[in-house]
Design a protein around this motif. Sequence first.
Motif, mmCIF file in Angstrom:
data_model
loop_
_atom_site.group_PDB
_atom_site.id
_atom_site.type_symbol
_atom_site.label_atom_id
_atom_site.label_comp_id
_atom_site.label_asym_id
_atom_site.label_seq_id
_atom_site.Cartn_x
_atom_site.Cartn_y
_atom_site.Cartn_z
ATOM 1 N N UNK A 1 0.837 -1.201 0.000
ATOM 2 C CA UNK A 1 0.000 0.000 0.000
ATOM 3 C C UNK A 1 0.872 1.251 0.000
ATOM 4 N N UNK A 2 1.938 1.256 0.792
ATOM 5 C CA UNK A 2 2.828 2.418 0.848
ATOM 6 C C UNK A 2 3.501 2.664 -0.493
ATOM 7 N N UNK A 3 3.843 1.611 -1.205
ATOM 8 C CA UNK A 3 4.442 1.782 -2.536
ATOM 9 C C UNK A 3 3.459 2.503 -3.461
ATOM 10 N N UNK A 4 2.202 2.078 -3.437
ATOM 11 C CA UNK A 4 1.200 2.734 -4.267
ATOM 12 C C UNK A 4 0.956 4.172 -3.846
ATOM 13 N N UNK A 5 0.879 4.404 -2.559
ATOM 14 C CA UNK A 5 0.663 5.767 -2.048
ATOM 15 C C UNK A 5 1.836 6.676 -2.390
ATOM 16 N N UNK A 6 3.052 6.161 -2.271
ATOM 17 C CA UNK A 6 4.242 6.966 -2.586
ATOM 18 C C UNK A 6 4.213 7.397 -4.054
ATOM 19 N N UNK A 7 3.830 6.493 -4.936
ATOM 20 C CA UNK A 7 3.777 6.878 -6.354
ATOM 21 C C UNK A 7 2.655 7.895 -6.588
ATOM 22 N N UNK A 8 1.498 7.678 -5.995
ATOM 23 C CA UNK A 8 0.389 8.635 -6.165
ATOM 24 C C UNK A 8 0.780 10.005 -5.657
ATOM 25 N N UNK A 9 1.524 10.067 -4.555
ATOM 26 C CA UNK A 9 1.994 11.362 -4.005
ATOM 27 C C UNK A 9 2.941 12.080 -4.970
ATOM 28 N N UNK A 10 3.660 11.320 -5.766
ATOM 29 C CA UNK A 10 4.646 11.907 -6.676
ATOM 30 C C UNK A 10 4.004 12.559 -7.900
ATOM 31 N N UNK A 11 2.730 12.289 -8.109
ATOM 32 C CA UNK A 11 2.027 12.829 -9.278
ATOM 33 C C UNK A 11 1.303 14.119 -8.926
ATOM 34 N N UNK A 12 1.150 15.025 -9.888
ATOM 35 C CA UNK A 12 0.407 16.252 -9.597
ATOM 36 C C UNK A 12 -1.067 15.931 -9.328
ATOM 37 N N UNK A 13 -1.687 16.593 -8.365
ATOM 38 C CA UNK A 13 -3.099 16.325 -8.093
ATOM 39 C C UNK A 13 -3.958 16.552 -9.332
ATOM 40 N N UNK A 14 -4.994 15.748 -9.442
ATOM 41 C CA UNK A 14 -5.931 15.910 -10.580
ATOM 42 C C UNK A 14 -6.927 16.994 -10.250
#
Length: 113
Positions: free
Chosen positions: A100-113
């Motif tokens: 879950x943390x791996x997925x969250x870390x990648x989502x955090x790295x992207x600009x918010x939609x």
Amino acid sequence: MAYDEALAERIREAVSGLVAGEPVEEKKMFGGLAFLLGGHMAVAASGQGGLMVRCDPDDTDRLVAEPGASRMEMRGKAMDGWLRVSTDAVADDDALARWAERGLAYARSLPPK
């Protein structure tokens, strides 16, 4: 096949302990229940069993070497940056939290939609 509601609850608990007040949205998608951060899918209870995890495409090869992980296929094409993780590989709560943390870390790295 419907997603595993017990697994979805375990993901919910893991995510809540990892986001420190960041808003997480739950959304039914891909036949499962996805957890989105900043509008980006991070992790999901898959309708085909186990997890779907979004990751940095450059990390895909390293992550699929882990037990129970494989590239996700969409329309017959293996996709970098999208993983399937077997139910057995996340039977332990610590293992589930790591994915879950791996997925969250990648989502955090992207600009918010």
